[in-house]
Design an enzyme around this catalytic site. Structure first.
Site, PDB file in Angstrom:
ATOM      1  N   ASP A  13     -26.770-141.594  69.622  1.00 52.57           N
ATOM      2  CA  ASP A  13     -25.339-141.576  69.374  1.00 52.57           C
ATOM      3  C   ASP A  13     -23.610-141.300  68.862  1.00 52.57           C
ATOM      4  OD1 ASP A  13     -27.781-139.316  68.992  1.00 52.57           O
ATOM      5  OD2 ASP A  13     -27.818-138.979  71.175  1.00 52.57           O
ATOM      6  N   GLY A  40     -31.500-139.611  65.125  1.00 56.46           N
ATOM      7  CA  GLY A  40     -30.988-138.399  64.603  1.00 56.46           C
ATOM      8  C   GLY A  40     -29.394-138.542  63.906  1.00 56.46           C
ATOM      9  N   HIS A  41     -29.592-138.623  63.408  1.00 57.62           N
ATOM     10  CA  HIS A  41     -28.132-139.060  62.178  1.00 57.62           C
ATOM     11  C   HIS A  41     -27.566-138.091  61.841  1.00 57.62           C
ATOM     12  CE1 HIS A  41     -29.657-143.552  62.991  1.00 57.62           C
ATOM     13  NE2 HIS A  41     -29.398-143.178  63.449  1.00 57.62           N
ATOM     14  N   GLN A 223     -30.801-145.523  67.919  1.00 60.30           N
ATOM     15  CA  GLN A 223     -30.683-145.988  68.509  1.00 60.30           C
ATOM     16  C   GLN A 223     -28.844-146.268  68.999  1.00 60.30           C
ATOM     17  OE1 GLN A 223     -34.043-147.237  67.310  1.00 60.30           O
ATOM     18  NE2 GLN A 223     -33.928-144.327  67.604  1.00 60.30           N
TER      19      GLN A 223
HETATM   20  P1  GDP Z   1     -25.827-141.080  65.289  1.00 60.52           P
HETATM   21  O1  GDP Z   1     -27.476-141.013  66.286  1.00 60.52           O
HETATM   22  O2  GDP Z   1     -25.158-142.100  65.857  1.00 60.52           O
HETATM   23  O3  GDP Z   1     -25.555-140.862  64.159  1.00 60.52           O
HETATM   24  O4  GDP Z   1     -24.639-139.345  65.765  1.00 60.52           O
HETATM   25  P2  GDP Z   1     -25.040-138.114  65.780  1.00 60.52           P
HETATM   26  O5  GDP Z   1     -25.284-137.645  64.833  1.00 60.52           O
HETATM   27  O6  GDP Z   1     -26.840-137.633  66.759  1.00 60.52           O
HETATM   28  O7  GDP Z   1     -24.088-137.351  66.547  1.00 60.52           O
HETATM   29  C1  GDP Z   1     -22.874-137.567  66.339  1.00 60.52           C
HETATM   30  C2  GDP Z   1     -22.270-136.142  65.999  1.00 60.52           C
HETATM   31  O8  GDP Z   1     -20.251-136.243  65.878  1.00 60.52           O
HETATM   32  C3  GDP Z   1     -22.864-135.828  65.083  1.00 60.52           C
HETATM   33  O9  GDP Z   1     -22.915-134.617  65.366  1.00 60.52           O
HETATM   34  C4  GDP Z   1     -21.329-135.961  63.995  1.00 60.52           C
HETATM   35  O10 GDP Z   1     -21.127-135.428  62.824  1.00 60.52           O
HETATM   36  C5  GDP Z   1     -20.718-136.044  64.720  1.00 60.52           C
HETATM   37  N1  GDP Z   1     -19.272-137.667  64.819  1.00 60.52           N
HETATM   38  C6  GDP Z   1     -19.060-138.097  64.188  1.00 60.52           C
HETATM   39  N2  GDP Z   1     -18.007-138.898  64.192  1.00 60.52           N
HETATM   40  C7  GDP Z   1     -16.587-137.722  64.942  1.00 60.52           C
HETATM   41  C8  GDP Z   1     -15.870-137.374  65.186  1.00 60.52           C
HETATM   42  O11 GDP Z   1     -14.899-138.472  65.192  1.00 60.52           O
HETATM   43  N3  GDP Z   1     -15.155-136.382  65.695  1.00 60.52           N
HETATM   44  C9  GDP Z   1     -15.998-135.518  65.925  1.00 60.52           C
HETATM   45  N4  GDP Z   1     -15.169-133.821  66.510  1.00 60.52           N
HETATM   46  N5  GDP Z   1     -17.968-135.427  65.186  1.00 60.52           N
HETATM   47  C10 GDP Z   1     -17.712-137.026  64.745  1.00 60.52           C
HETATM   48  P1  IMO Z   2     -30.279-142.037  67.144  1.00 58.23           P
HETATM   49  O1  IMO Z   2     -30.233-143.252  66.300  1.00 58.23           O
HETATM   50  C1  IMO Z   2     -30.170-141.306  71.580  1.00 58.23           C
HETATM   51  C2  IMO Z   2     -33.261-142.189  74.194  1.00 58.23           C
HETATM   52  C3  IMO Z   2     -34.789-141.198  74.248  1.00 58.23           C
HETATM   53  C4  IMO Z   2     -35.666-141.893  75.306  1.00 58.23           C
HETATM   54  C5  IMO Z   2     -35.576-143.148  74.543  1.00 58.23           C
HETATM   55  C6  IMO Z   2     -36.476-143.487  74.268  1.00 58.23           C
HETATM   56  O2  IMO Z   2     -30.048-141.037  66.996  1.00 58.23           O
HETATM   57  O3  IMO Z   2     -29.069-142.655  68.492  1.00 58.23           O
HETATM   58  P2  IMO Z   2     -37.827-142.749  72.451  1.00 58.23           P
HETATM   59  O4  IMO Z   2     -38.025-142.237  72.243  1.00 58.23           O
HETATM   60  O5  IMO Z   2     -37.681-143.920  71.674  1.00 58.23           O
HETATM   61  O6  IMO Z   2     -39.471-144.121  72.504  1.00 58.23           O
HETATM   62  O7  IMO Z   2     -37.271-142.666  73.616  1.00 58.23           O
HETATM   63  O8  IMO Z   2     -34.587-143.606  73.698  1.00 58.23           O
HETATM   64  N1  IMO Z   2     -33.235-142.203  72.810  1.00 58.23           N
HETATM   65  C7  IMO Z   2     -32.455-141.601  71.896  1.00 58.23           C
HETATM   66  N2  IMO Z   2     -31.168-141.799  72.271  1.00 58.23           N
HETATM   67  N3  IMO Z   2     -29.638-141.363  70.418  1.00 58.23           N
HETATM   68  C8  IMO Z   2     -30.751-141.917  70.160  1.00 58.23           C
HETATM   69  O9  IMO Z   2     -31.096-142.025  68.632  1.00 58.23           O
HETATM   70  C9  IMO Z   2     -31.987-142.150  70.623  1.00 58.23           C
HETATM   71  N4  IMO Z   2     -33.392-142.659  70.041  1.00 58.23           N
HETATM   72  C10 IMO Z   2     -34.180-142.933  71.398  1.00 58.23           C
HETATM   73  O10 IMO Z   2     -34.071-140.252  74.653  1.00 58.23           O
HETATM   74  O11 IMO Z   2     -33.832-141.902  76.796  1.00 58.23           O
HETATM   75 MG    MG Z   3     -28.185-139.400  66.713  1.00 53.31          MG
END
Ligand code: GDP
Ligand code: IMO
Ligand code: MG
Length: 428
Positions: A13, A40-41, A223
């Site tokens: 994340d 979850g991207h 991840q």
């Molecule tokens: P990922 O799993 O690495 O793709 O990241 P996620 O989407 O799960 O979580 C990142 C969150 O931060 C999302 O809600 C993005 O829209 C948000 N985000 C990404 N870059 C920035 C940033 O530079 N500033 C802020 N405020 N939000 C950001």
């Molecule tokens: P993105 O790509 C954050 C975590 C789960 C749990 C562990 C194992 O959005 O960064 P799993 O279902 O993969 O066997 O769970 O890994 N986990 C993540 N945490 N971002 C993710 O993906 C994750 N994908 C799995 O919360 O701790």
């Molecule tokens: Mg994510």
């Protein structure tokens, strides 16, 4: 930059979706190489927000071919619903390629993930419950079902029967659940076969040819480094290799072909699920980071655990991935703190430790040693260049760069594509 890897440097994340999407306009292929719909991207394009789980974030860039590599685990129901969700919003998904060697997440793997976690009780991992671990376990155990098996009914039937033989004993005798009917599973899987067929390809061949022709290929990690099954905080990890080497095995491309590895690094730290987290905050600062940063899981909706930046982890990510540079994200979230603590080392059993300890027990006992950096109050979300940032924000970035062992090439100051400060020609 013919082939580059973009991966999470912390516990996921970090903002990989945004960074991939940003580069998507200038690359030819975006490839997921591990994980599945546990990811979850988030991608924000103008006033549109997309949450991608299985599909590579490059799917939103019209010129880019999205690829699901052999190292990914594919839930066919999720694949089709994610595709149709995007189609309804006008996104062309017809260029998608899926490796015939990718493994399928079956309904029994999802069931086993859930009952397995329940069985672990308070020792549970806190998985996303999407069947990821059991599917990779089947792959390594050589009882997995692959995408290509959908096109040979007799092989599919034999494989599902073999896989269920032991699992049904487990389900009935240990977990007290009803046995699963293999014929029903086979029928369910076959129902997806025709819809998936147009996407199935020899992705290894296509990607290697593309790189040889000078096309730009971006490998997008799911991840993060500390969730890697080999290099993360085992057993509180996911069941694949998000680290850079995973891009080679998960896409069938040799390490000599990859020339850049970008670590996505959040300006503070978050984690979802169980496991150690030295800089975790349990006070109002943690709550403030969660609220301002919108730190809620995109896949499971769980609140993310929040804490200060940990330079020991960043240095470790540089080392195990051979990072060439970082994309620092969410700097804007730190606006408003008078002082910002940054963990520069750990104290373990009274000793100062600069590198991530290899021993799990030591890591569980690690206490952060903080350095206080001066904060800023000015809104930075409109900053376009490094010099637009307040002096203290510039100093924070420079300090993180110094501690983390690789240059910072871009800085996120908001979720949108254009809310990015490019340094060192990040996009070229
Ligand atoms: P990922 O799993 O690495 O793709 O990241 P996620 O989407 O799960 O979580 C990142 C969150 O931060 C999302 O809600 C993005 O829209 C948000 N985000 C990404 N870059 C920035 C940033 O530079 N500033 C802020 N405020 N939000 C950001
Ligand atoms: P993105 O790509 C954050 C975590 C789960 C749990 C562990 C194992 O959005 O960064 P799993 O279902 O993969 O066997 O769970 O890994 N986990 C993540 N945490 N971002 C993710 O993906 C994750 N994908 C799995 O919360 O701790
Ligand atoms: Mg994510």
């Amino acid at each position: 930059m013919p082939a580059l890897v973009l991966l999470g440097a912390q516990w996921g994340d970090e903002g990989k979706g945004k960074a991939t999407d940003l580069l998507g306009g200038s690359v030819d292929y975006v490839v997921r190489y591990q994980g599945g719909n546990n990811a979850g991207h988030t991608v924000v394009v103008g006033d549109q927000k997309y949450a991608l789980h299985l599909l590579p974030s490059g799917i939103l860039s019209p010129g880019c071919t999205p690829v699901i590599g052999n190292g990914v685990v594919v839930d066919p129901a999720v694949l089709l619903s994610e595709l149709s969700g995007l189609n309804e919003r006008g996104v062309d998904t017809s260029k998608l390629l899926i490796s015939g060697n990718a493994h399928l997440i079956t309904p029994y793997n999802v069931t086993l993930d859930k009952v397995g976690e329940r069985f672990l009780g308070k020792r549970k991992i806190g998985t996303t419950g999407r069947g990821i671990g059991p599917t990779y376990a089947d792959k390594i155990n050589r009882v997995g079902i692959r995408v290509q098996d959908l096109y040979d009914e007799s092989i599919l039937t034999q494989k599902v029967e073999a896989a269920l033989e032991l699992k049904n004993q487990l389900l009935a005798k240990l977990y007290n659940r009803r046995a699963i009917d293999s014929a029903q599973i086979v029928d369910g899987l076959l129902a997806y076969a025709d819809q998936i067929k147009p996407f199935v390809a020899d992705t290894t061949l296509i990607l290697n040819n593309a790189i040889d022709e000078g096309k730009v290929v971006l490998f997008e990690g799911g991840q993060g480094t500390l969730l890697d099954v080999d290099h993360g905080t085992y057993p509180f990890v996911t069941s694949s290799n998000p680290t850079a080497g995973g891009a080679c095995t998960g896409a069938g491309v040799g390490p000599t072909k990859i020339n850049r590895v970008i670590g996505i690094l959040k300006a503070y730290t978050t984690r979802v699920g169980a496991g150690p987290f030295p800089t975790e905050l349990f006070d109002e600062d943690g709550e403030k980071l969660r609220v301002i940063g919108g730190e809620r899981g995109v896949t499971t909706g769980r609140d993310r655990r929040c804490g200060w930046f940990d330079a020991v982890i960043a240095r470790y990510a540089t080392r195990v991935n051979g990072l060439t540079d970082f994309f620092l994200t969410k700097l804007d979230v730190l606006t408003g703190w008078e002082q910002i603590p940054v963990c520069v080392a750990y104290e373990i059993d009274g000793k100062r430790v600069e590198e991530l300890p290899y021993s799990q027990s030591d890591f569980h006992h690690a206490k952060p040693i903080y350095e206080m950096l001066p904060g800023w109050t000015e809104d930075i979300s409109k900053a376009k260049t490094f010099s637009d940032l307040p002096k203290n924000a510039q100093a924070y970035v420079k300090a993180l760069e110094e501690m983390s062992g690789a240059p910072i090439s871009a800085i996120g100051v908001g979720p949108g594509r254009d809310e990015t400060i490019e340094i060192n020609s990040f996009l070229s």
